[in-house]
Design a protein around this motif. Structure first.
Motif, PDB file in Angstrom:
ATOM      1  N   PHE A 163      56.015  26.745   9.869  1.00 15.34           N
ATOM      2  CA  PHE A 163      57.215  27.195  10.557  1.00 15.34           C
ATOM      3  C   PHE A 163      58.093  28.005   9.622  1.00 15.34           C
ATOM      4  O   PHE A 163      57.977  27.933   8.398  1.00 15.34           O
ATOM      5  CB  PHE A 163      58.012  26.007  11.120  1.00 15.34           C
ATOM      6  N   GLN A 164      58.994  28.781  10.232  1.00 14.74           N
ATOM      7  CA  GLN A 164      59.972  29.547   9.474  1.00 14.74           C
ATOM      8  C   GLN A 164      61.222  29.708  10.327  1.00 14.74           C
ATOM      9  O   GLN A 164      61.140  29.979  11.527  1.00 14.74           O
ATOM     10  CB  GLN A 164      59.423  30.924   9.090  1.00 14.74           C
ATOM     11  N   ILE A 165      62.367  29.521   9.681  1.00 19.21           N
ATOM     12  CA  ILE A 165      63.644  29.800  10.332  1.00 19.21           C
ATOM     13  C   ILE A 165      64.155  31.137   9.809  1.00 19.21           C
ATOM     14  O   ILE A 165      64.274  31.322   8.600  1.00 19.21           O
ATOM     15  CB  ILE A 165      64.684  28.698  10.044  1.00 19.21           C
ATOM     16  N   ILE A 166      64.398  32.073  10.710  1.00 21.01           N
ATOM     17  CA  ILE A 166      64.941  33.370  10.337  1.00 21.01           C
ATOM     18  C   ILE A 166      66.286  33.535  11.038  1.00 21.01           C
ATOM     19  O   ILE A 166      66.665  32.707  11.873  1.00 21.01           O
ATOM     20  CB  ILE A 166      63.995  34.518  10.739  1.00 21.01           C
ATOM     21  N   ARG A 167      67.009  34.562  10.693  1.00 21.85           N
ATOM     22  CA  ARG A 167      68.286  34.812  11.361  1.00 21.85           C
ATOM     23  C   ARG A 167      68.014  35.119  12.839  1.00 21.85           C
ATOM     24  O   ARG A 167      67.343  36.086  13.174  1.00 21.85           O
ATOM     25  CB  ARG A 167      69.009  35.980  10.703  1.00 21.85           C
ATOM     26  N   GLY A 168      68.519  34.244  13.707  1.00 19.30           N
ATOM     27  CA  GLY A 168      68.311  34.432  15.136  1.00 19.30           C
ATOM     28  C   GLY A 168      66.913  34.086  15.611  1.00 19.30           C
ATOM     29  O   GLY A 168      66.462  34.617  16.624  1.00 19.30           O
TER      30      GLY A 168
END
Length: 254
Positions: A163-168
Motif C-alpha cells: 500500500f501507499q498513501i499519497i496526497r489525495g
C-alpha cells in the motif's frame, strides 16, 4: 508501513514472552535478517509484505509497521517512540521453521523485536471521537484482490499486501478493510473502526481532492461512498492504543 479508563495489558515484551514460555516453547524464526533499507524511488517506495510457507519478507517497513504486525495493532494507534518509529525504513527476511502456521508469525516477530530492538510496550484503552466505516446504502463497490493466476505478469501473490498513501489518495493491493480503516485515519485525523462486516482482501485505488487544494473535486467522504460504496459515520468508541516505552533504532546484530 497505526489516537484512541486505562488497562495495562503488557509492560515489557520479553516478560510476556517469558510467561508464555512456561506454557509452550517460544516460537522463533530459524534465521532472520533485519537491516536498514536503502533509499528507494517510484513504486519501490511502497511498503510490501509477503509471507509464503517458508519465508516472511517485509520491504521498506518502519519500526511502527513491524510493531503493528507483531502486536496485531493498527499502526496509527501506536504511540510513543517519537520519530524513531517512522523515520527509518527496514528490510526484513526471516525463515519459518518447517510446518509453521502463518498465524504464528506475529508472535515470532514479537520475539524478534524484543531481541533485536529491545522493544518494550504497554496497552491502554480510552474512549474518543472516531469514525465508523460502514457499507453505503447502495452496497459496497469493492474489487476483490487478484491472485497471481489472475494477473498477466504472475508476479503478485494473493497473500502479498502492499500500500501507499499519497496526497489525495490511498493505493493498495490485497487490503483487508480493517487495514483500509487504519490508513484512512491518517488523512482524517481520527481513528476509523471497521464496522462493515466484510471479510476478505481488496485492491483499492481511492482518490479524492484534499481540503486545501485549489482544484474542484470530490472530498474524502464523497469519494469513499462513490468509489468504494462505503461510508464514514462519526461517533464515539473505545480505542485501544499501544504505547512504546522503549525501542532502539539500530537492531542488534543478525
Amino acid at each position: 508501513m497505526k489516537t484512541i479508563g486505562t488497562a495495562i495489558f503488557a509492560i515489557i515484551l520479553p516478560a510476556v514472552v517469558g510467561i508464555l514460555a512456561q506454557a509452550q516453547p517460544i516460537p522463533t524464526f530459524e534465521v532472520a535478517l533485519v537491516k536498514a533499507a536503502p533509499a528507494r524511488t517510484g513504486t519501490a517506495r511502497f511498503i510490501a509484505m509477503d509471507t509464503d510457507p517458508a519465508m516472511v519478507r517485509y520491504s521498506n517497513v518502519t519500526l511502527r509497521n513491524l510493531i503493528a504486525i507483531a502486536c496485531g495493532f493498527d499502526s496509527t494507534l501506536i504511540q510513543g517512540g517519537s520519530a524513531l518509529l517512522d523515520d527509518q525504513p527496514y528490510d526484513l527476511a526471516a525463515k519459518l521453521p518447517p510446518g509453521t502456521s502463518k498465524d504464528r508469525v506475529p508472535l515470532m516477530l514479537e520475539t524478534l523485536l524484543a531481541e533485536r530492538f529491545k522493544l518494550a510496550v504497554h496497552r491502554e484503552t480510552t474512549e474518543q471521537r472516531v469514525y465508523f466505516l460502514v457499507v453505503g446504502k447502495n452496497g459496497a463497490k469493492l474489487k476483490a484482490a487478484q491472485t497471481a493466476d489472475e494477473q498477466d505478469t504472475g508476479h503478485v501473490r494473493g497473500d502479498h499486501l502492499a500500500f501507499q498513501i499519497i496526497r489525495g489518495g490511498i493505493i493498495g493491493h490485497s487490503l483487508p478493510l480493517k487495514a483500509l480503516a487504519g490508513l484512512l485515519a491518517r488523512p482524517l485525523g481520527y481513528q476509523v473502526l471497521d464496522h462493515t462486516g466484510l471479510t476478505g482482501a481488496f485492491d483499492i485505488d481511492l482518490r479524492w481532492t484534499p481540503e486545501d487544494s485549489q482544484e474542484l473535486g470530490a472530498s474524502l467522504f464523497t469519494a469513499i461512498e462513490e468509489q468504494l460504496g462505503l461510508k464514514l459515520e462519526p461517533g464515539k468508541g473505545p480505542v485501544e492504543v499501544l504505547v512504546v516505552d522503549h525501542a532502539e533504532r539500530i537492531p542488534a546484530e543478525n
